[in-house]
Write a protein that holds these residues in place. Structure first.
Motif, PDB file in Angstrom:
ATOM      1  N   GLU A  27       0.827  -1.193   0.000  1.00  0.00           N
ATOM      2  CA  GLU A  27       0.000   0.000   0.000  1.00  0.00           C
ATOM      3  C   GLU A  27       0.871   1.257   0.000  1.00  0.00           C
ATOM      4  O   GLU A  27       1.867   1.307   0.718  1.00  0.00           O
ATOM      5  CB  GLU A  27      -0.866   0.031   1.248  1.00  0.00           C
ATOM      6  CG  GLU A  27      -2.179  -0.690   1.070  1.00  0.00           C
ATOM      7  CD  GLU A  27      -3.073  -0.440   2.255  1.00  0.00           C
ATOM      8  OE1 GLU A  27      -4.246  -0.120   2.055  1.00  0.00           O
ATOM      9  OE2 GLU A  27      -2.574  -0.554   3.386  1.00  0.00           O
ATOM     10  N   ALA A  28       0.470   2.219  -0.790  1.00  0.00           N
ATOM     11  CA  ALA A  28       1.322   3.399  -0.901  1.00  0.00           C
ATOM     12  C   ALA A  28       0.500   4.678  -0.908  1.00  0.00           C
ATOM     13  O   ALA A  28      -0.602   4.736  -1.452  1.00  0.00           O
ATOM     14  CB  ALA A  28       2.146   3.322  -2.174  1.00  0.00           C
ATOM     15  N   SER A  34       5.632   9.092  -5.155  1.00  0.00           N
ATOM     16  CA  SER A  34       6.447  10.070  -5.876  1.00  0.00           C
ATOM     17  C   SER A  34       7.901   9.959  -5.419  1.00  0.00           C
ATOM     18  O   SER A  34       8.820  10.098  -6.225  1.00  0.00           O
ATOM     19  CB  SER A  34       5.906  11.480  -5.672  1.00  0.00           C
ATOM     20  OG  SER A  34       6.211  11.939  -4.388  1.00  0.00           O
ATOM     21  N   GLU A  35       8.079   9.653  -4.125  1.00  0.00           N
ATOM     22  CA  GLU A  35       9.431   9.495  -3.608  1.00  0.00           C
ATOM     23  C   GLU A  35      10.152   8.357  -4.335  1.00  0.00           C
ATOM     24  O   GLU A  35      11.261   8.511  -4.848  1.00  0.00           O
ATOM     25  CB  GLU A  35       9.345   9.195  -2.088  1.00  0.00           C
ATOM     26  CG  GLU A  35      10.551   9.650  -1.299  1.00  0.00           C
ATOM     27  CD  GLU A  35      10.916  11.094  -1.587  1.00  0.00           C
ATOM     28  OE1 GLU A  35      12.109  11.351  -1.812  1.00  0.00           O
ATOM     29  OE2 GLU A  35      10.004  11.972  -1.617  1.00  0.00           O
ATOM     30  N   PRO A  74      -6.336  13.830   6.001  1.00  0.00           N
ATOM     31  CA  PRO A  74      -6.273  12.387   5.821  1.00  0.00           C
ATOM     32  C   PRO A  74      -5.654  12.028   4.468  1.00  0.00           C
ATOM     33  O   PRO A  74      -5.753  12.794   3.510  1.00  0.00           O
ATOM     34  CB  PRO A  74      -7.750  11.957   5.839  1.00  0.00           C
ATOM     35  CG  PRO A  74      -8.497  13.085   6.410  1.00  0.00           C
ATOM     36  CD  PRO A  74      -7.700  14.310   6.211  1.00  0.00           C
ATOM     37  N   ARG A  75      -4.995  10.856   4.450  1.00  0.00           N
ATOM     38  CA  ARG A  75      -4.304  10.470   3.215  1.00  0.00           C
ATOM     39  C   ARG A  75      -4.996   9.292   2.557  1.00  0.00           C
ATOM     40  O   ARG A  75      -5.605   8.463   3.230  1.00  0.00           O
ATOM     41  CB  ARG A  75      -2.884  10.038   3.558  1.00  0.00           C
ATOM     42  CG  ARG A  75      -2.045  11.148   4.116  1.00  0.00           C
ATOM     43  CD  ARG A  75      -0.761  10.574   4.640  1.00  0.00           C
ATOM     44  NE  ARG A  75       0.263  11.610   4.748  1.00  0.00           N
ATOM     45  CZ  ARG A  75       1.519  11.352   5.084  1.00  0.00           C
ATOM     46  NH1 ARG A  75       1.898  10.106   5.324  1.00  0.00           N
ATOM     47  NH2 ARG A  75       2.404  12.324   5.166  1.00  0.00           N
ATOM     48  N   LYS A  76      -4.832   9.220   1.249  1.00  0.00           N
ATOM     49  CA  LYS A  76      -5.339   8.082   0.507  1.00  0.00           C
ATOM     50  C   LYS A  76      -4.209   7.077   0.334  1.00  0.00           C
ATOM     51  O   LYS A  76      -3.156   7.420  -0.197  1.00  0.00           O
ATOM     52  CB  LYS A  76      -5.804   8.518  -0.887  1.00  0.00           C
ATOM     53  CG  LYS A  76      -7.126   9.240  -0.913  1.00  0.00           C
ATOM     54  CD  LYS A  76      -7.411   9.697  -2.339  1.00  0.00           C
ATOM     55  CE  LYS A  76      -8.773  10.336  -2.448  1.00  0.00           C
ATOM     56  NZ  LYS A  76      -9.011  10.885  -3.794  1.00  0.00           N
TER      57      LYS A  76
END
Lengths: 106, 525
Positions: A27-28, A34-35, A74-76
């Motif tokens: 999962e990213a 992008s990193e 929050p992040r996806k």
């Protein structure tokens, strides 16, 4: 010939495959993605990812879940769907064939 | 001291200084323009806003309170320029590096609904933001309109047509730049500069002499555009606004007429002549509400379409592609359904004219009389254009129609008689016959006088299916008839040996001879 220009075109061509490959590792979150891609020198600006991710998600190859973040909204977190896995296998094959085909010309 | 502006990115509040704010505003606008045509545009922008929020948040860790231009530039460098967001699709690359600050392109304020601060749908708030006035003004205006029943429709139309400001870019665009003379002047000047550049670029390919001339023309053009451009921009918006008001008014008028239409069945005097006409010919299985719904659907579709077009092209409302298609599709569907119902009704009506039947009645006339007077008595009804009209009878509604015709023929027998042939059409013979039977006509016989009512009547439920009555006076040879002036409109192809045209026959005395009807005297004896 401007190699930088040709290189940019090539990057664009394989970006989809690269994103799927990174997501396959686990999962990213977008900036993880992008990193990883920037380190591999496959991505110049992060913004390119957003339309691509949305497109892959709408096509049913990626899915995401929300996760709270201490440093911001929050992040996806994206991961591959079953369809996405199958597609990626097919794309891997395509890519190998493509590389072989290109190399066979030297 | 620098002024700071608060913005909300993905649910987080940031203080930006003015420069940073202008920069981020331009950036988000440019992004929006870039992705506008892509499916999922809002989601992409939302993701990018979330990432911006995160990047800013990281910056603020060092005790910093305000985001400045440097932070914004850095975030933009990380994310990249909109032009570079090619989405992996190969596209012709622009090889010049985009200088930052390229986004000075127009940031014209756009009409959005102020979803967050709205009471209902944010329409008033959005309008207020667009016109730079207090939302209370619009709210009061709509409340006043609501009392008169109009505001509701106008509000619903605007609600459906104006997109809500959901992303920050949209929210900023909603408040956007003021439409001051300065700003208009600025944008016109930019346009003029671009035009001048085009002129010069074109001229470079020709001769230097032309080039100098063109540059002069460019300068002159710029002054001209500067003067006119500002006015045009304002005028267009004013026209657009009034067009919208007009459309709202048209919609309201439609509803008002429609509601009157519904009450028409009980009180026909309120109906319009056109409406009365429609009602008299309607297919017998349908009532007026079907026609009304069809009409409203058809017109509403057109109204919605025009409203959307005005909002899009005059107010530059950014209707996302998906909603645009949706609005467009609904409007067309609505109009189409309306028109299809019309057509179906028309066909059904036509089918009800298919068969024809008649009802014949022979009315004996008094014996011993040989000199007759034929008169048509006018009913006291006020009938527009001599056509169908509605009247109230005790037992429901009746249609009145001046469908009578008069003829005079030779009787084969020794006695005179009056024959009345009533015709009607219908979907089948039986129905046509029944409709003919139900037609009522007036004949008053008194001594030598024959008085015919100028109107026939039949139940409204029968609808107008070509009902008419033809009276033929059969006269034995030697009898005379005075055709009163009142007959002139109703005489219909009356054979006479003087070959006189029908209308001229009225007001004259005629005698039946062996050869046929013959002029006996120019006036009553």
């Amino acid at each position: 010939m401007n190699t930088e220009n040709a290189r940019a075109q090539m990057r664009k061509g394989v970006l989809e495959l690269c994103v799927l490959r990174v997501v396959r590792r686990g999962e990213a979150y977008t900036s993880d993605l992008s990193e990883a891609l920037k380190q591999a020198d496959l991505l110049v600006v992060e913004g390119t990812l957003y339309p691509l991710l949305t497109r892959l998600k709408n096509a049913g190859w990626l899915e995401y879940r929300w996760e709270e973040s201490k440093s911001g909204p929050p992040r996806k977190y994206y991961k591959l769907t079953e369809n996405g896995e199958r597609l990626l296998e097919a794309l891997d094959q395509e890519w190998n064939q493509f590389v072989n085909a290109v190399n066979s010309l030297t | 001291m620098k002024k700071t502006i608060d913005i909300n990115l993905a649910g987080m509040l940031f203080h930006l200084d003015e420069e940073a704010y202008q920069r981020i505003l331009a950036y988000l606008e440019a992004l929006k323009k870039q992705f506008n045509s892509i499916q999922g545009c809002e989601e992409i922008i939302g993701d990018i806003e979330a990432r911006l929020a995160e990047l800013f948040h990281e910056r603020l860790h060092g005790g910093k309170q305000v985001i400045g231009l440097a932070e914004v530039e850095e975030a933009i460098r990380t994310l990249g320029q909109p032009e570079d967001f090619g989405d992996g699709e190969p596209q012709p690359s622009t090889n010049e590096a985009t200088p930052s600050g390229e986004f000075t392109e127009k940031r014209v304020r756009r009409l959005y609904r102020d979803v967050e601060n709205g009471f209902v749908g944010g329409v008033c708030g959005g309008l207020a933001a667009y016109f730079r006035v207090d939302p209370v003004i619009f709210r009061v205006l709509f409340l006043i309109l609501l009392v008169s029943g109009m505001g509701f429709i106008a509000y619903i139309i605007l609600w459906a047509a104006i997109p809500g400001a959901r992303t920050t870019a949209e929210k900023l665009a909603m408040r956007g730049e003021d439409i001051t003379l300065d700003n208009i002047k600025k944008s016109v000047e930019e346009e003029a500069q671009r035009m001048k550049a085009r002129f010069q670029a074109g001229a470079e390919e020709i001769t230097p002499a032309v080039k100098r001339a063109a540059s002069g023309v460019g300068g002159a053009t710029r002054n001209l555009i500067e003067a006119i451009g500002g006015l045009v921009a304002i005028v267009f918006r004013v026209i657009g606004f009034f067009l919208l008001l007009g459309i709202a008014a048209a919609g309201i008028a439609l509803i008002v007429v429609a509601t009157n239409g519904f009450s028409f069945e009980s009180d026909w005097t309120q109906g319009t002549p056109l409406f009365a006409m429609a009602m008299t010919v309607l297919p017998s299985s349908m009532n007026m509400s079907v026609l009304w719904l069809a009409t409203i659907a058809a017109i509403l579709g057109i109204i919605v379409e025009i409203t959307a077009l005005v909002l899009r092209y005059t107010f530059r409302v950014d209707i996302p592609r998906a909603s645009w298609r949706w609005i467009h599709g609904t409007a067309i569907l609505s109009s189409l359904v309306g028109v299809i119902i019309w057509v179906v009704m028309g066909i059904q009506m036509g089918l009800e004219f298919r068969e024809e039947a008649r009802h014949i009645e022979a009315i004996p006339l008094a014996e011993g009389q040989t000199e007759w007077v034929l008169t048509v008595a006018s009913n006291e009804l006020d009938i527009p254009n001599n056509h169908l009209s509605l009247g109230e009878f005790l037992d429901g509604l009746e249609l009145y129609y001046d469908g009578i015709a008069l003829d005079v023929k030779q009787s084969m027998r020794q006695t005179p008689s009056l024959e009345c042939v009533v015709e009607s059409h219908g979907a089948n013979r039986r129905e046509a016959r029944m409709k003919a039977d139900r037609v009522h006509y007036d004949v008053i016989l008194q001594g030598d006088s024959i008085v015919l009512g100028d109107l026939i009547s039949f139940p409204l439920d029968d609808r107008f299916r070509g009902q008419n009555a033809r009276f033929t006076l059969y006269l034995p040879v030697g009898h005379t008839v005075y055709l009163d002036e009142s007959c002139s409109d109703y005489l219909d192809r009356v054979d006479n040996i003087d070959n006189m045209y029908d209308p001229q026959m009225a007001g004259k005395l005629w005698m039946m001879t062996e050869e046929g009807l013959s002029l006996y005297a120019e006036s009553r004896l």
